[in-house]
Design a protein around this motif. Structure first.
Motif, mmCIF file in Angstrom:
data_model
loop_
_atom_site.group_PDB
_atom_site.id
_atom_site.type_symbol
_atom_site.label_atom_id
_atom_site.label_comp_id
_atom_site.label_asym_id
_atom_site.label_seq_id
_atom_site.Cartn_x
_atom_site.Cartn_y
_atom_site.Cartn_z
ATOM 1 N N SER A 198 0.828 -1.213 0.000
ATOM 2 C CA SER A 198 0.000 0.000 0.000
ATOM 3 C C SER A 198 0.856 1.253 0.000
ATOM 4 O O SER A 198 0.853 2.019 0.975
ATOM 5 C CB SER A 198 -0.922 0.002 1.234
ATOM 6 O OG SER A 198 -1.828 -1.056 1.157
ATOM 7 N N SER A 232 -1.127 -3.718 -5.871
ATOM 8 C CA SER A 232 -1.278 -2.423 -5.213
ATOM 9 C C SER A 232 -2.605 -2.403 -4.447
ATOM 10 O O SER A 232 -3.675 -2.516 -5.034
ATOM 11 C CB SER A 232 -1.251 -1.318 -6.252
ATOM 12 O OG SER A 232 -1.603 -0.120 -5.622
ATOM 13 N N THR A 257 -3.487 -0.001 -2.104
ATOM 14 C CA THR A 257 -3.767 1.299 -1.486
ATOM 15 C C THR A 257 -5.223 1.732 -1.669
ATOM 16 O O THR A 257 -5.913 2.066 -0.698
ATOM 17 C CB THR A 257 -2.848 2.387 -2.097
ATOM 18 O OG1 THR A 257 -1.520 1.871 -2.145
ATOM 19 C CG2 THR A 257 -2.885 3.666 -1.278
ATOM 20 N N GLN A 310 -7.757 -0.253 0.313
ATOM 21 C CA GLN A 310 -7.773 0.026 1.757
ATOM 22 C C GLN A 310 -8.332 1.410 2.058
ATOM 23 O O GLN A 310 -9.082 1.584 3.021
ATOM 24 C CB GLN A 310 -6.367 -0.146 2.334
ATOM 25 C CG GLN A 310 -6.011 -1.623 2.433
ATOM 26 C CD GLN A 310 -4.822 -1.873 3.315
ATOM 27 O OE1 GLN A 310 -3.728 -1.419 3.010
ATOM 28 N NE2 GLN A 310 -5.024 -2.600 4.397
ATOM 29 N N CYS A 338 0.824 -3.570 5.077
ATOM 30 C CA CYS A 338 -0.419 -2.842 4.791
ATOM 31 C C CYS A 338 -1.471 -3.108 5.870
ATOM 32 O O CYS A 338 -2.277 -2.239 6.194
ATOM 33 C CB CYS A 338 -0.936 -3.203 3.415
ATOM 34 S SG CYS A 338 -1.449 -4.909 3.267
#
Ligand code: ATP
Ligand code: MG
Length: 393
Positions: free
Chosen positions: A212, A244, A246, A249, A345
């Motif tokens: 992330s 990925s 990010t 989340q 993460c």
């Protein structure tokens, strides 16, 4: 004298009709792993595998270490090959094990005769060689019941082999004979151990890591690649797929109740892993999850985590306590890297109070506010392919 390495096949010898396929895989795995150590002939005969250097500049110490890490092998022994005649066998035992014979308190000779055309029985060979060694090393007593050193002689079709104490091999089944699986690899202690245990049962692994950025750093990613590098000693070549995570989340963080963040994030990991698994023809998802270790690992949480995928989720660490996991991590060499203090993460987005028994109904309801398919498409499209690393020489 021809120095070589003698391997005894393990469990695979019991596999009946599959045996030929297992053996072929084992030999291919060992040949590939030995490539950096020089050129070797690798052949199998009568549940043994013979690793013979083609030239004197082969690195036998590294080759020995490689053979000890190969799954599908019970014992690994450095041995000397010689002609099938008792004088040659005696000379070879003196040259090869002389130092050990001089220092041992007691010894015996044990012979296996696979070549039944050899004109002496195993017992006769042991007696002949044992008698001559006893004369040559008068301070070392013969003890046929509990000797400090056993001089092993094997008479095979092509040559005789002399060797001392075998070292323990890695056991398990050759990597690849059980098919393929994705292994969710975080930078923690547990997942590399789980990957190792899955590979030990013959699975070829595709490691998958969720990063992330910018919440997680390049160093955290490097750590995962380093772990994959260490695992490749046992599992063969590994290519880490980096996803990925990010946007997934951040979206969960904005739209879902805080207590469910972890379990919903883990469900996204499962779905992404399943998609990658299908792409690579994998039949299972491996995780380092344990039972009761953290809030996301109650039986209820694990059930909800895997509810969204069809592939079986295998958790090899489930029966181990933390101490046993750490012992294994130390033994396989991943521990020191795993404890480097870089963020994962999951830790970056940990809710203050995660639900330990998340009801599936609540989770499904929370997910109705998310574009699950779209988020996954994006994450997998943007899978940081350039940072995928290939481990294993
Ligand atoms: P580990 O030491 O393996 O990180 P853990 O006890 O810290 O395990 P969690 O962080 O809850 O437990 O993770 C459980 C499992 O989920 C991990 O063992 C791993 O298989 C998977 N996992 C967690 N985070 C990631 C990640 N960032 N990338 C890939 N897999 C992950
Ligand atoms: Mg973790």
């Amino acid at each position: 004298m021809n120095d070589m390495i003698l391997l005894k096949q393990g469990e695979m010898a019991l596999k009946g009709l599959n045996r030929r396929a297992f053996e072929t895989r084992l030999i291919a795995n060992i040949k590939k792993a030995l490539a950096p150590c020089g050129e070797f002939d690798v052949s199998a005969m009568q549940s043994a595998v013979y690793v013979e250097p083609r030239s004197p500049d082969c690195d036998m110490d590294s080759a020995f270490a490689v053979c000890r890490a190969a799954f599908g092998i019970n014992t690994v022994t450095r041995a000397a090959a010689c002609e099938k005649d008792t004088d040659a066998i005696f000379d070879t035992a003196v040259r090869y094990l002389g130092e050990e014979l001089r220092n041992a308190e007691s010894f015996k000779v044990e012979t296996k005769r696979a070549d039944k055309r050899f004109p002496m029985t195993s017992v006769e060979i042991s007696r002949r060689i044992g008698g001559r060694l006893a004369e040559a090393y008068p301070l070392t007593r013969v003890d046929v019941h509990a000797p400090a050193l056993c001089v092993n002689v094997e008479i095979r079709d092509t040559a005789a082999y002399v060797h001392g104490k075998p070292a323990r091999g890695a056991g398990g089944l050759p990597v690849g004979v059980s098919g393929r699986a994705v292994a969710l690899l975080s930078g923690g202690i547990d997942s590399p151990v789980a990957a190792y245990m899955a590979a030990k049962r013959g699975l070829r692994l595709i490691p998958v890591h969720f990063a992330s950025p910018p919440y997680t750093s390049e160093l955290a990613l490097r750590k995962v690649f380093d772990l994959a590098d260490i695992l490749s000693l046992y599992c063969g070549r590994l290519t880490v797929e980096t996803v990925s995570f990010t946007r997934i989340q951040e979206t969960i963080g904005r739209k879902c109740p805080e207590g469910l963040h972890t379990v919903i994030a883990r469900r996204f990991m499962m779905r992404a892993a399943e998609r990658i698994a299908i792409r690579h023809g994998c039949g299972a998802i491996i995780t380092g999850e344990n039972l009761g270790q953290v809030a996301s690992q109650t039986l209820q949480a694990l059930t909800v985590t895997q509810e969204c995928v069809l592939l079986p989720v295998l958790r090899p660490c489930i029966g181990l306590d933390k101490r046993e996991i750490i012992e294994t991590a130390v033994a396989i060499g991943t521990y020191e890297t795993s404890i480097l203090p870089y963020e994962d993460c999951c830790t970056v987005f940990t809710p203050r109070r995660p639900r330990t028994k998340p009801p599936l109904r609540d989770v499904l309801e929370a997910e109705t506010g998310l574009d699950v398919g779209g988020l996954l498409d994006d994450a997998l499209d943007f899978a940081c392919r350039d940072s995928a690393v290939t481990s294993g020489k």
